[in-house]
Design a protein around this motif. Sequence first.
Motif, short mmCIF file in Angstrom:
data_model
loop_
_atom_site.label_atom_id
_atom_site.label_comp_id
_atom_site.label_asym_id
_atom_site.label_seq_id
_atom_site.Cartn_x
_atom_site.Cartn_y
_atom_site.Cartn_z
N ARG A 67 4.62 -8.59 -8.51
CA ARG A 67 4.71 -7.51 -9.72
C ARG A 67 2.83 -7.64 -10.18
N ASN A 68 2.12 -7.73 -9.05
CA ASN A 68 0.83 -7.69 -8.65
C ASN A 68 0.72 -7.67 -7.87
N CYS A 69 1.47 -6.94 -6.85
CA CYS A 69 1.55 -6.76 -5.42
C CYS A 69 1.35 -5.80 -5.79
N VAL A 70 0.52 -4.76 -4.84
CA VAL A 70 0.71 -3.16 -4.36
C VAL A 70 0.62 -2.85 -2.99
N ILE A 71 1.86 -1.78 -2.81
CA ILE A 71 1.90 -0.80 -1.49
C ILE A 71 1.47 -0.13 -1.01
N ASP A 72 -0.20 -0.15 -0.12
CA ASP A 72 -0.13 1.50 0.09
C ASP A 72 0.39 2.26 1.09
N GLU A 73 0.20 3.38 0.77
CA GLU A 73 0.48 4.60 2.52
C GLU A 73 1.30 3.83 3.23
#
Length: 88
Positions: free
Chosen positions: A25-31
Amino acid sequence: MAIQIACGMSYLARREVIHKDLAARNCVIDESLQVKITDNALSRDLFPMDYHCLGDNENRPVRWMSLESLVNKEFSSAGDVVSLVVFQ
């Protein structure tokens, strides 16, 4: 993606930074599909059942914490690994 997270965790460990709430939940994926490790304060609002106070006025993700973090309140990079890999 797992390799990118491991590299990010290694980066934090080399700088002696302990995340204390490392989870999907604290990992984000960019474009460009690069994974970034974050500490979204919104996680506490979006996943309230995952966070509990241990008597020190700080909500922690008890469900995902390593045993040494829960029992002895000892936080380490190894505990971050347990939080992300073992319990996710």
